[in-house]
Each structure stands twice: as structure tokens, then as C-alpha cells.
Design a protein around this motif. Structure first.
Motif, PDB file in Angstrom:
ATOM      1  N   MET A  77       0.832  -1.209   0.000  1.00 46.69           N
ATOM      2  CA  MET A  77       0.000   0.000   0.000  1.00 46.69           C
ATOM      3  C   MET A  77       0.861   1.251   0.000  1.00 46.69           C
ATOM      4  O   MET A  77       0.565   2.227  -0.694  1.00 46.69           O
ATOM      5  CB  MET A  77      -0.913  -0.011   1.234  1.00 46.69           C
ATOM      6  CG  MET A  77      -1.946   1.094   1.236  1.00 46.69           C
ATOM      7  SD  MET A  77      -3.091   0.964  -0.148  1.00 46.69           S
ATOM      8  CE  MET A  77      -3.124   2.656  -0.710  1.00 46.69           C
ATOM      9  N   SER A  96       0.852   3.834  -3.160  1.00 46.42           N
ATOM     10  CA  SER A  96       0.505   5.246  -2.968  1.00 46.42           C
ATOM     11  C   SER A  96       1.589   6.171  -3.491  1.00 46.42           C
ATOM     12  O   SER A  96       1.313   7.258  -3.999  1.00 46.42           O
ATOM     13  CB  SER A  96       0.249   5.530  -1.482  1.00 46.42           C
ATOM     14  OG  SER A  96      -0.847   4.783  -1.005  1.00 46.42           O
ATOM     15  N   LEU A 150      -3.430   8.224  -6.616  1.00 50.60           N
ATOM     16  CA  LEU A 150      -3.625   8.066  -5.171  1.00 50.60           C
ATOM     17  C   LEU A 150      -2.932   9.168  -4.377  1.00 50.60           C
ATOM     18  O   LEU A 150      -2.655   8.995  -3.191  1.00 50.60           O
ATOM     19  CB  LEU A 150      -3.103   6.693  -4.724  1.00 50.60           C
ATOM     20  CG  LEU A 150      -3.732   5.478  -5.410  1.00 50.60           C
ATOM     21  CD1 LEU A 150      -3.159   4.186  -4.834  1.00 50.60           C
ATOM     22  CD2 LEU A 150      -5.252   5.483  -5.270  1.00 50.60           C
ATOM     23  N   TYR A 160      -5.626   8.795   0.624  1.00 47.83           N
ATOM     24  CA  TYR A 160      -4.592   7.780   0.454  1.00 47.83           C
ATOM     25  C   TYR A 160      -3.284   8.180   1.125  1.00 47.83           C
ATOM     26  O   TYR A 160      -2.456   7.326   1.424  1.00 47.83           O
ATOM     27  CB  TYR A 160      -4.402   7.502  -1.038  1.00 47.83           C
ATOM     28  CG  TYR A 160      -5.686   7.016  -1.657  1.00 47.83           C
ATOM     29  CD1 TYR A 160      -6.183   5.748  -1.373  1.00 47.83           C
ATOM     30  CD2 TYR A 160      -6.441   7.856  -2.474  1.00 47.83           C
ATOM     31  CE1 TYR A 160      -7.382   5.317  -1.902  1.00 47.83           C
ATOM     32  CE2 TYR A 160      -7.647   7.432  -3.005  1.00 47.83           C
ATOM     33  CZ  TYR A 160      -8.112   6.165  -2.712  1.00 47.83           C
ATOM     34  OH  TYR A 160      -9.310   5.740  -3.220  1.00 47.83           O
ATOM     35  N   LEU A 188      -4.010   6.807   4.420  1.00 48.92           N
ATOM     36  CA  LEU A 188      -4.000   5.355   4.327  1.00 48.92           C
ATOM     37  C   LEU A 188      -2.576   4.813   4.280  1.00 48.92           C
ATOM     38  O   LEU A 188      -2.257   3.810   4.932  1.00 48.92           O
ATOM     39  CB  LEU A 188      -4.782   4.905   3.088  1.00 48.92           C
ATOM     40  CG  LEU A 188      -4.914   3.395   2.858  1.00 48.92           C
ATOM     41  CD1 LEU A 188      -5.474   2.710   4.086  1.00 48.92           C
ATOM     42  CD2 LEU A 188      -5.801   3.130   1.645  1.00 48.92           C
ATOM     43  N   SER A 189      -1.697   5.466   3.527  1.00 46.19           N
ATOM     44  CA  SER A 189      -0.300   5.034   3.491  1.00 46.19           C
ATOM     45  C   SER A 189       0.375   5.296   4.836  1.00 46.19           C
ATOM     46  O   SER A 189       1.239   4.522   5.260  1.00 46.19           O
ATOM     47  CB  SER A 189       0.453   5.747   2.366  1.00 46.19           C
ATOM     48  OG  SER A 189       0.449   7.156   2.557  1.00 46.19           O
ATOM     49  N   SER A 222      -7.891  -1.332   1.174  1.00 47.30           N
ATOM     50  CA  SER A 222      -7.287  -1.356  -0.160  1.00 47.30           C
ATOM     51  C   SER A 222      -8.054  -2.230  -1.143  1.00 47.30           C
ATOM     52  O   SER A 222      -8.498  -1.769  -2.195  1.00 47.30           O
ATOM     53  CB  SER A 222      -5.832  -1.837  -0.072  1.00 47.30           C
ATOM     54  OG  SER A 222      -5.096  -1.019   0.818  1.00 47.30           O
ATOM     55  N   ASN A 263     -11.354  -1.056  -2.262  1.00 47.16           N
ATOM     56  CA  ASN A 263     -11.384   0.309  -2.769  1.00 47.16           C
ATOM     57  C   ASN A 263     -11.159   0.288  -4.281  1.00 47.16           C
ATOM     58  O   ASN A 263     -10.158  -0.243  -4.766  1.00 47.16           O
ATOM     59  CB  ASN A 263     -10.301   1.138  -2.075  1.00 47.16           C
ATOM     60  CG  ASN A 263     -10.394   2.598  -2.420  1.00 47.16           C
ATOM     61  OD1 ASN A 263     -10.198   2.993  -3.564  1.00 47.16           O
ATOM     62  ND2 ASN A 263     -10.678   3.419  -1.422  1.00 47.16           N
ATOM     63  N   VAL A 272      -7.905   2.069  -5.617  1.00 50.65           N
ATOM     64  CA  VAL A 272      -6.688   1.283  -5.369  1.00 50.65           C
ATOM     65  C   VAL A 272      -6.580   0.158  -6.385  1.00 50.65           C
ATOM     66  O   VAL A 272      -5.497  -0.115  -6.921  1.00 50.65           O
ATOM     67  CB  VAL A 272      -6.686   0.730  -3.934  1.00 50.65           C
ATOM     68  CG1 VAL A 272      -5.516  -0.221  -3.730  1.00 50.65           C
ATOM     69  CG2 VAL A 272      -6.610   1.860  -2.918  1.00 50.65           C
TER      70      VAL A 272
END
Length: 319
Positions: free
Chosen positions: A48, A52, A58, A63, A66-67, A294, A297, A300
Motif C-alpha cells: 500500500m 501510494s 492516489l 490515500y 492510508l499510506s 485497499s 477500494n 486502489v
């Protein structure tokens, strides 16, 4: 046990981690199970972070957070799981006092950071759904950077307080920690000095780190639900719901397991039950987060497919 005269300091120089279970027949299955989870955790979170960074699609706040969560999960799991795996294949899993304090420090800093990172992600989802026209202004690069810095600052503040209190504890009785990691409550059980101040600080900070983000997430979910109900189109509702559905799936597992471990009164707390609940927030959740956020999504998936197609095209062209 080797002891050294250190005045008011701890006389214990090493501990033995009891591990998850003492049953020999379960050691190998648990080792393979934990190893498999750790491999999936590393691959998922590292993938991930890499995705990203490589995909321009992303490069937005959702994101970015998220990363950041993937980085926290990767570090969090790496602090815990390797030492746990050693416990399954050795007769005595010995850890020195300084190694134990170091593991406690990094375990807490990443654990507290994860609590607040999930709250920040919930706030980001709330802004994206409730105020989509102002999203780029509200969640600007500067705001996202400050939110990420604040998450780590809260982690550093919490861990400094907890570790500072723990360093004042005198260990001079047993040296077997009834856990697979150096956690706060199992260590306090070995103290031969008063732990009232430690437990008071732990209860107060745990309440802030669990209830604070938990209430933020709950408020975000209520606002998101109200906004979804106002969306006329079915497609719009479905897209908005899918954005927050993953967050709702992961959060109860994480915060519920934390509450069982850290917010129960000492007279009813069971360390064996605590070990089972801690498996969820230390091992299971770091593996599930990239799967929840992920694989479910669409953006992603699209970014991953584009990168795979690009790599395959380059490979065939080189041939």
C-alpha cells in the motif's frame, strides 16, 4: 537470576516472556499461523505504501492517511511479531530489561499513533462526504501534514509518560512476564513497589487514547450517515457508503480489544483473557487494515492494475 545493587532502581536485568500458550502441541501451529499473518501484514502494508507513492491517482488526502496508517501498522507489527515468533521455537524467550523497555516504548508509540490515525481518517471521510465541495480546501496539503504530525506527537507524548512511569518501577520479585510482549499491565504485575500512580496514569491516558478517537469516529459516522440519507441517487449513496464501510469494519475490532485490555478494573482483569484480546489489536488488525481499506477500494484496484499493466508492457517491450 542475576541481580545488581542499584539502590532505588530495578534489580532485575532480564525477563522471560511466557508467550501466548504453554501447551507444546500448539507451539508449531501458532508459529505457522503467526508467521503467515506477519508475511501478509508486511506485504499488504508495504504494498500500500509503495502503490501510494507510485500512482499519481492516489496522491490525495485519503490515500496519504492510508499510506500513513500502513506505515504505522508495518512498524507496529514488526515491533511485536518477530519476538513472538521466537517464543514459539525456543524453550525460554529471554529478553533483557533494556530490550523490554525499548519494545514497550515502540509498541506504545505506534499503538497510540494508530488510535489517533484512525480518528483522523474518519474525519477525512466525514469531510469528503459531508462537504465535498470544500474538501480540497479543508483537507489541504498543509492541514494533512499537520494532522499527521499531531498523530505522532500524541504518540510520543503518551509513550514518554508511560515509559517514564515504568522506569520508576522496581522489579525484584518474579521475572516471568505473563504475555508475549512487554506490555504495561503484565510488567506492573511483577513490581514490588507501589503501582498506584502507574495504573492511574495508564487509565487516564488509555481513556483519552481510546475514548477520544472513538468519539471522533462515532461523530463522523453519524454525520456521514445523515449525509448519505440525503443523497438522492442510489449510485451516490452506494459510493458514499463504500467509502466509510471499510472504516466501520476495522474500528470496532481494534478499539474493542484495546478496551478489554486497558479499561477493565484491576480486580476483574484477567491477563490470560488480555493476551487473547491483545492478539486482535497487535497482530490481526495490522493485517486486516490493508485488506479492508485497499482491496475493497475501487481507486486502489485501478491504480494497481495500471501499474501491473505498465510493468508487463515494459517487460514485453524489453523482450
Amino acid at each position: 537470576l542475576r541481580k545488581i545493587p542499584t539502590g532505588k532502581h530495578s534489580t532485575v536485568t532480564e525477563f522471560i516472556l511466557a508467550g501466548l500458550t504453554e501447551k507444546p502441541e500448539l507451539q508449531l501451529p501458532l508459529f505457522l499461523f503467526s508467521l503467515g499473518i506477519y508475511v501478509v501484514t508486511v506485504m499488504g502494508n508495504l504494498g500500500m505504501i509503495t502503490l501510494s507513492g507510485l500512482s499519481s491517482h492516489l496522491h490525495d488526502p485519503m490515500y496519504y492517511f492510508l499510506s500513513s496508517l500502513s506505515f504505522v501498522d508495518l512498524c507496529y507489527s514488526t515491533v511485536i511479531t518477530p519476538k513472538m515468533l521466537v517464543n514459539f521455537v525456543t524453550e525460554k524467550n529471554i529478553i533483557s530489561y533494556h530490550e523490554c523497555m525499548a519494545q514497550l516504548y515502540f509498541f506504545l508509540v505506534f499503538g497510540i499513533a494508530e488510535c489517533h490515525m484512525l480518528a483522523v481518517m474518519a474525519y477525512d471521510h466525514c469531510v469528503a462526504i459531508c462537504n465535498p465541495l470544500l474538501y480540497n480546501v479543508t483537507m489541504s496539503y498543509q492541514v494533512c501534514s499537520w494532522l499527521a504530525v499531531e498523530v505522532y506527537m500524541l504518540g510520543l507524548i503518551g509513550v514518554t509518560v508511560h515509559t517514564g512511569c515504568m522506569l520508576r518501577v522496581i522489579f525484584c520479585k518474579a521475572k516471568i512476564i505473563n504475555h508475549y510482549i512487554c506490555d504495561l499491565f503484565p510488567l506492573l504485575e511483577l513490581s514490588c513497589s507501589s503501582t498506584y500512580a502507574n495504573e492511574l496514569v495508564l487509565f487516564c491516558f488509555s481513556g483519552l487514547d481510546i475514548f477520544g478517537p472513538g468519539l471522533t469516529i462515532l461523530g463522523s459516522c453519524i454525520s456521514i450517515t445523515a449525509s448519505i440519507l440525503q443523497i438522492c441517487s442510489t449510485a451516490g449513496r452506494s459510493k458514499a457508503f463504500s467509502t466509510c464501510c471499510s472504516h466501520i469494519s476495522a474500528v470496532p475490532i481494534f478499539y474493542g480489544a484495546l478496551a478489554i485490555m486497558y479499561l477493565q478494573p484491576s480486580n476483574v482483569r484477567s491477563m490470560d483473557q488480555g493476551k487473547v484480546s491483545s492478539v486482535f489489536y497487535t497482530i490481526i488488525v495490522p493485517m486486516l487494515n490493508p485488506l479492508f481499506y485497499s482491496l475493497r477500494n475501487k481507486d486502489v484496484k485501478v491504480a494497481l492494475n495500471k501499474i501491473i499493466e505498465k510493468r508487463l508492457f515494459c517487460f514485453h517491450r524489453d523482450l
